[in-house]
Design a protein around this motif. Structure first.
Motif, PDB file in Angstrom:
ATOM      1  N   MET A  63       0.704  -1.237   0.021  1.00  0.00           N
ATOM      2  CA  MET A  63       0.051   0.084   0.076  1.00  0.00           C
ATOM      3  C   MET A  63       0.964   1.215  -0.209  1.00  0.00           C
ATOM      4  O   MET A  63       0.570   2.358  -0.676  1.00  0.00           O
ATOM      5  N   LYS A  64       2.020   1.064   0.973  1.00  0.00           N
ATOM      6  CA  LYS A  64       2.776   2.328   0.776  1.00  0.00           C
ATOM      7  C   LYS A  64       3.350   2.517  -0.495  1.00  0.00           C
ATOM      8  O   LYS A  64       3.866   3.616  -0.791  1.00  0.00           O
ATOM      9  N   ASP A  65       3.632   1.509  -1.290  1.00  0.00           N
ATOM     10  CA  ASP A  65       4.441   1.737  -2.447  1.00  0.00           C
ATOM     11  C   ASP A  65       3.330   2.040  -3.525  1.00  0.00           C
ATOM     12  O   ASP A  65       3.792   3.188  -4.263  1.00  0.00           O
ATOM     13  N   LYS A  66       2.220   1.765  -3.652  1.00  0.00           N
ATOM     14  CA  LYS A  66       1.231   2.333  -4.298  1.00  0.00           C
ATOM     15  C   LYS A  66       0.875   3.939  -4.086  1.00  0.00           C
ATOM     16  O   LYS A  66       0.951   4.453  -4.929  1.00  0.00           O
ATOM     17  N   ILE A  67       1.005   4.178  -2.898  1.00  0.00           N
ATOM     18  CA  ILE A  67       0.824   5.665  -2.641  1.00  0.00           C
ATOM     19  C   ILE A  67       1.785   6.536  -2.770  1.00  0.00           C
ATOM     20  O   ILE A  67       1.881   7.423  -3.402  1.00  0.00           O
ATOM     21  N   ARG A  68       3.037   5.735  -2.945  1.00  0.00           N
ATOM     22  CA  ARG A  68       4.215   6.648  -3.128  1.00  0.00           C
ATOM     23  C   ARG A  68       4.142   6.985  -4.635  1.00  0.00           C
ATOM     24  O   ARG A  68       4.458   7.966  -5.525  1.00  0.00           O
ATOM     25  N   ASN A  69       3.811   5.806  -5.455  1.00  0.00           N
ATOM     26  CA  ASN A  69       3.720   5.844  -6.967  1.00  0.00           C
ATOM     27  C   ASN A  69       2.608   7.045  -7.461  1.00  0.00           C
ATOM     28  O   ASN A  69       2.869   7.685  -8.115  1.00  0.00           O
ATOM     29  N   LEU A  70       1.593   6.885  -6.665  1.00  0.00           N
ATOM     30  CA  LEU A  70       0.431   7.845  -6.908  1.00  0.00           C
ATOM     31  C   LEU A  70       1.048   9.214  -6.400  1.00  0.00           C
ATOM     32  O   LEU A  70       0.551  10.116  -7.274  1.00  0.00           O
ATOM     33  N   ASP A  71       1.799   9.573  -5.584  1.00  0.00           N
ATOM     34  CA  ASP A  71       2.030  10.852  -5.323  1.00  0.00           C
ATOM     35  C   ASP A  71       3.117  11.324  -6.365  1.00  0.00           C
ATOM     36  O   ASP A  71       3.143  12.523  -6.671  1.00  0.00           O
ATOM     37  N   GLN A  72       3.853  10.333  -6.818  1.00  0.00           N
ATOM     38  CA  GLN A  72       4.827  10.741  -7.887  1.00  0.00           C
ATOM     39  C   GLN A  72       3.881  11.335  -9.150  1.00  0.00           C
ATOM     40  O   GLN A  72       4.401  12.284  -9.794  1.00  0.00           O
ATOM     41  N   ASP A  73       2.885  10.515  -9.460  1.00  0.00           N
ATOM     42  CA  ASP A  73       2.358  10.717 -10.994  1.00  0.00           C
ATOM     43  C   ASP A  73       1.396  12.063 -10.584  1.00  0.00           C
ATOM     44  O   ASP A  73       1.480  13.027 -11.556  1.00  0.00           O
ATOM     45  N   ILE A  74       1.145  12.544  -9.526  1.00  0.00           N
ATOM     46  CA  ILE A  74       0.163  13.776  -9.150  1.00  0.00           C
ATOM     47  C   ILE A  74       1.338  14.903  -9.212  1.00  0.00           C
ATOM     48  O   ILE A  74       0.968  16.165  -9.917  1.00  0.00           O
ATOM     49  N   ARG A  75       2.512  14.699  -8.473  1.00  0.00           N
ATOM     50  CA  ARG A  75       3.601  15.805  -8.937  1.00  0.00           C
ATOM     51  C   ARG A  75       3.852  16.030 -10.183  1.00  0.00           C
ATOM     52  O   ARG A  75       3.859  17.278 -10.811  1.00  0.00           O
ATOM     53  N   ARG A  76       4.179  14.924 -11.081  1.00  0.00           N
ATOM     54  CA  ARG A  76       4.384  15.098 -12.338  1.00  0.00           C
ATOM     55  C   ARG A  76       3.255  15.971 -13.142  1.00  0.00           C
ATOM     56  O   ARG A  76       3.547  16.883 -13.825  1.00  0.00           O
ATOM     57  N   VAL A  77       2.028  15.449 -12.928  1.00  0.00           N
ATOM     58  CA  VAL A  77       0.870  16.064 -13.688  1.00  0.00           C
ATOM     59  C   VAL A  77       0.894  17.543 -13.387  1.00  0.00           C
ATOM     60  O   VAL A  77       0.645  18.343 -14.088  1.00  0.00           O
ATOM     61  N   VAL A  78       0.991  17.769 -11.980  1.00  0.00           N
ATOM     62  CA  VAL A  78       0.937  19.165 -11.316  1.00  0.00           C
ATOM     63  C   VAL A  78       1.806  20.039 -12.216  1.00  0.00           C
ATOM     64  O   VAL A  78       1.697  21.062 -12.688  1.00  0.00           O
ATOM     65  N   ARG A  79       3.280  19.647 -12.276  1.00  0.00           N
ATOM     66  CA  ARG A  79       4.205  20.221 -12.794  1.00  0.00           C
ATOM     67  C   ARG A  79       3.838  20.570 -14.500  1.00  0.00           C
ATOM     68  O   ARG A  79       4.075  21.602 -15.068  1.00  0.00           O
ATOM     69  N   GLY A  80       3.414  19.486 -15.089  1.00  0.00           N
ATOM     70  CA  GLY A  80       3.094  19.559 -16.351  1.00  0.00           C
ATOM     71  C   GLY A  80       1.879  20.685 -16.619  1.00  0.00           C
ATOM     72  O   GLY A  80       1.947  21.374 -17.589  1.00  0.00           O
ATOM     73  N   GLN A  81       0.893  20.837 -15.712  1.00  0.00           N
ATOM     74  CA  GLN A  81      -0.034  21.680 -15.946  1.00  0.00           C
ATOM     75  C   GLN A  81       0.500  23.158 -15.583  1.00  0.00           C
ATOM     76  O   GLN A  81       0.099  24.228 -16.214  1.00  0.00           O
ATOM     77  N   SER A  82       1.528  23.276 -14.858  1.00  0.00           N
ATOM     78  CA  SER A  82       2.162  24.730 -14.766  1.00  0.00           C
ATOM     79  C   SER A  82       2.977  25.014 -15.941  1.00  0.00           C
ATOM     80  O   SER A  82       2.707  26.131 -16.340  1.00  0.00           O
ATOM     81  N   ASP A  83       3.533  24.118 -16.608  1.00  0.00           N
ATOM     82  CA  ASP A  83       4.061  24.467 -17.921  1.00  0.00           C
ATOM     83  C   ASP A  83       3.247  24.793 -19.192  1.00  0.00           C
ATOM     84  O   ASP A  83       3.613  25.806 -19.750  1.00  0.00           O
TER      85      ASP A  83
END
Length: 773
Positions: A63-83
């Motif tokens: 579960m912790k691994d899955k949460i960690r992966n989801l956080d990374q995906d969210i950060r990547r999407v947020v950065r992409g929206q900022s660009d």
């Protein structure tokens, strides 16, 4: 293991629209991705038992691994929206800059366009000025040229008029008229106005000069009317003069000069005709009317030979002569017929009309009728414009024809009556048919109508329809109604000549004599005669309807309301009803012996019921003998046989019920016998119209009437069979069996049962008390 529980506050609520959008974008089978995710159920699924809790550390690690992966995906999407936002702002700024540049360029182009337009206007200003100058110069030259033509034309026209050079004058006058049409807007100018006055003066001079030339040439020729009497030069001169006259109608106005010239010429051509056929001349009378038309035929041939090429074809001079001849002839004939009215007869009138009608048809074939377009008579019949031009003069005298037809029709009725009287004593007819006299009568009507339409579709046709009405009434009275067979005691009255009293009361239908057990009845020949008259009246009724329609089609519209043969149709319809009543009268007379036997039977002594009583046999035998005979004789008028059946049921059944009430006193056996007889008679009546016929089905209206009436008779006898000791039960049964009965029938039934007076009074009082309730 106990189930894990979560509070309501721990649940995340997502709107339905968002859930639907997520499900379309993110397609996943993972329970964690479902909108209706239940954590407790999910944990219970992972750890279904207590032993499975030993793997809790592994599950938590995943579960912790899955949460960690989801956080990374969210950060990547947020950065992409900022660009993306940064890039969008840069693109918007670039678009704004480009729009500014375009606006500046458009402003410069507008300035350049205004300068170009100004330059073009400056360049074309001189050209426009030159164009206006050219247009004005052209108009001035045209005006001067027209004035030159007009001035020159006035001089030449005056010279041609003086020298009688009509060929040249016709061309000049046509040119001058064309020029004047172009100068129409400038006629107020004094110089042009003066020229127009000069032209009108010369035209008037030409008109008078041409008229004088015509009179000089035409009136100066020898009376022999030989073709060589007028030289070719004179004919050419007059022909050219006609061309000049043809140009004297500027703007399409009525050419008065032409009309005056033709009126004088046609009048001179018909001088001889007027002299030959004056009112006091022997040739003027109707018996020599064909000489009038022969004169015109010969005269038109001579005219074509002498003057055919002199007049322009468009003038239609030959047709004008024929039209004037027709009008003159109509006036002359009207006068001579008025002066010698006492000498006229129908033969002479029809002879003159036929000759005149044939002559009009000849003119319709020879001429187009173009000169009659504006004439009111020709508008009614453009295909035959000459029709009626002469024959209308006969219309005031067509009364002679109408009166002659009335006399002929009256004589025809006398012949029919005499012929019938001669055949009356030798007639052994057993098959009915329409009287031949009816066909002969309407054939004569047709001939009269066709002939009268040829003569006139106005008032004479209306007068003829009045004669038809009178004659139809006479035929209905003398040939049909007066020949209806009468029994010794039968008397059918008539109120007036045209009114036949066909309504026979129910009590008057029975004309019988029971003296010595005999019944007065019609013979088969007399019954056949009644059916013949019914069929003839029906034929006349239908044919009168057609005659009325044909008269309304042919008569002029203003007389349409005068055509009405409804009273004659009613007259024949009453004769038909009279015949039906007489046939029913005979049927009833045949049943009277049976009814007499019915009431004379001692019903109180009747024993066990038998198949049928003797009176029933008498009635049934009579009905089964006469109905097939009448049906066969009315096979050409089935609707009236149906009407006879319905009328018979309406008369016979109430009478039968009346005789039932007279059968008293009744015991049970007698009532049962009558009930059996009634049932048998009911069955016979239903089958009666189709007895001994291939068509077994009776008219529905008749069957309904029989069932209704005879069922009531059966119910009356069933009430008689009900014991009356129990008053309430008896009254209840009576009301059930005869719900539409009344007090009078109630008393009659008690009388049939032979109830004594005291007991009857008690029952009646009880019945009255129930009625009050």
């Amino acid at each position: 293991m106990q189930d894990l529980k979560m509070t309501e506050d721990s649940k995340v609520t997502i709107p339905a629209e968002v859930q639907e959008t997520i499900s379309k974008v993110l397609v996943s089978d993972d329970p964690l991705d479902q909108c209706d995710f239940d954590a407790i159920e999910y944990i219970n699924t992972i750890f279904p038992t207590e032993q499975s809790l030993t793997n809790i550390d592994d599950v938590l690690s995943k579960m912790k691994d899955k949460i960690r992966n989801l956080d990374q995906d969210i950060r990547r999407v947020v950065r992409g929206q900022s660009d993306v936002e940064t890039e969008g702002r840069a693109a918007l700024d670039e678009v704004r800059r480009v729009i500014g540049v375009l606006t500046s360029n458009i402003g410069e182009m507008k300035e350049q366009a205004k300068k170009s337009e100004q330059m073009v206007n400056e360049i074309t200003a001189d050209i426009k000025q030159l164009d206006n100058a050219k247009r004005n110069l052209t108009s001035s030259i045209t005006m001067l040229n027209n004035l030159h033509i007009l001035v020159e034309g006035v001089d030449k026209l005056s010279e041609a008029c003086t020298k009688r050079n009509y060929g040249t004058a016709a061309g000049i006058l046509q040119s001058v008229n064309d020029v004047l049409n172009q100068l129409d807007k400038h006629r107020h100018i004094p110089q042009i106005k003066q020229l127009v006055g000069q032209i009108n003066g010369i035209t008037d001079q030409l008109a008078e000069q041409i008229k004088a030339d015509f009179k000089s040439v035409i009136e100066g020729r020898p009376k022999s009317k030989q073709g060589a009497a007028i030289s070719q030069n004179q004919l050419r001169l007059l022909a050219e003069a006609c061309l000049v006259v043809s140009t004297m109608n500027p703007d399409g106005e009525k050419n008065l000069v032409k009309d005056q010239l033709l009126e004088w010429f046609i009048d001179s051509e018909l001088e001889e005709y007027k002299a030959l056929f004056q009112d006091n001349q022997d040739l003027a009378w109707l018996d020599k009317i064909d000489k009038r038309y022969n004169w015109l035929k010969k005269h038109l041939i001579e005219f074509e030979e002498r003057f055919g090429r002199m007049f322009p074809p468009k003038w239609e001079v030959s047709e004008c002569i024929a039209v004037e001849f027709c009008k003159l002839t109509a006036n002359q004939l009207s006068k001579v017929m008025m002066n010698r009215a006492n000498e006229m007869n129908v033969r002479l009138l029809l002879f003159a009309f036929d000759k005149t009608s044939a002559f009009e048809n000849l003119l319709n074939q020879r001429f187009t009728g173009v000169t009659l377009i504006n004439d009111e008579m020709s508008k009614e019949n453009l295909l035959n414009p000459f029709s009626g031009l002469i024959t209308h003069c006969f219309e005031p005298h067509l009364k002679i024809y109408v009166e002659a037809q009335e006399k002929n029709l009256s004589q025809l009725i006398d012949e029919f009556v005499d012929k019938y009287q001669k055949q009356k004593f030798t007639n052994d007819r057993n098959v009915s048919e329409v009287f031949p006299s009816a066909g002969m009568l309407f054939s004569q009507y047709k001939n009269c109508l066709v002939r009268c339409v040829q003569l006139s579709t106005g008032r004479p046709l209306v007068e003829l329809s009045f004669k038809f009405k009178k004659n139809l009434e006479e035929y209905a009275t003398r040939v049909l109604n007066n020949n209806l067979p009468r029994l010794k005691t039968t008397s059918l009255s008539a109120s007036g000549v045209s009114v036949i009293n066909a309504a026979i009361s129910a009590t008057g239908l029975l004309q019988i004599s029971l003296k010595e057990g005999e019944v007065v009845r019609y013979t088969k020949q007399e019954l056949c005669q009644i059916c013949c008259i019914l069929l003839t009246a029906n034929y006349c009724l239908e044919t009168v309807q057609q005659l009325e329609k044909k008269l309304q089609e042919k008569v002029d519209k203003q007389y349409l309301d005068k055509i009405n043969l409804s009273s004659e149709q009613d007259l024949f319809h009453r004769i038909i009803l009279n015949c039906i009543d007489l046939l029913i009268q005979d049927i009833e007379s045949g049943c009277e012996l049976g009814f007499s036997l019915m009431i004379k039977t001692q019903w109180s002594t009747i024993g066990t019921p038998i198949d049928q009583s003797p009176y029933v046999k008498l009635i049934v035998d009579n009905l089964q003998q006469i109905f097939p005979f009448i049906r066969e004789n009315l096979q050409d008028a089935r609707k009236y046989f149906t009407q006879l059946c319905n009328r018979f049921a309406q008369v016979f059944i109430p009478k039968f019920i009346g005789y039932l009430f007279r059968c008293k006193p009744l015991r049970q056996e007698g009532a049962e016998q009558l009930l059996l007889d009634t049932h048998l008679l009911k069955k016979v009546l239903q089958e009666l119209p189709g007895w001994e016929s291939n068509v077994k089905s009776a008219p529905a209206s008749y069957v309904k009437e029989v069932i209704r009436g005879m069922t009531k008779a059966e119910m009356i006898l069933k009430v008689v069979l009900v014991p009356h000791r129990d008053v309430n039960h008896y009254i209840e049964s009576y009301a059930k069996l005869l719900p539409d009965s009344n007090m009078e029938e109630f008393v009659k039934i008690l009388d049939m049962k032979g109830v004594r007076r005291p007991e009857s009074t008690l029952i009646i009082d009880s019945y009255k008390s129930l009625l009050i309730k």
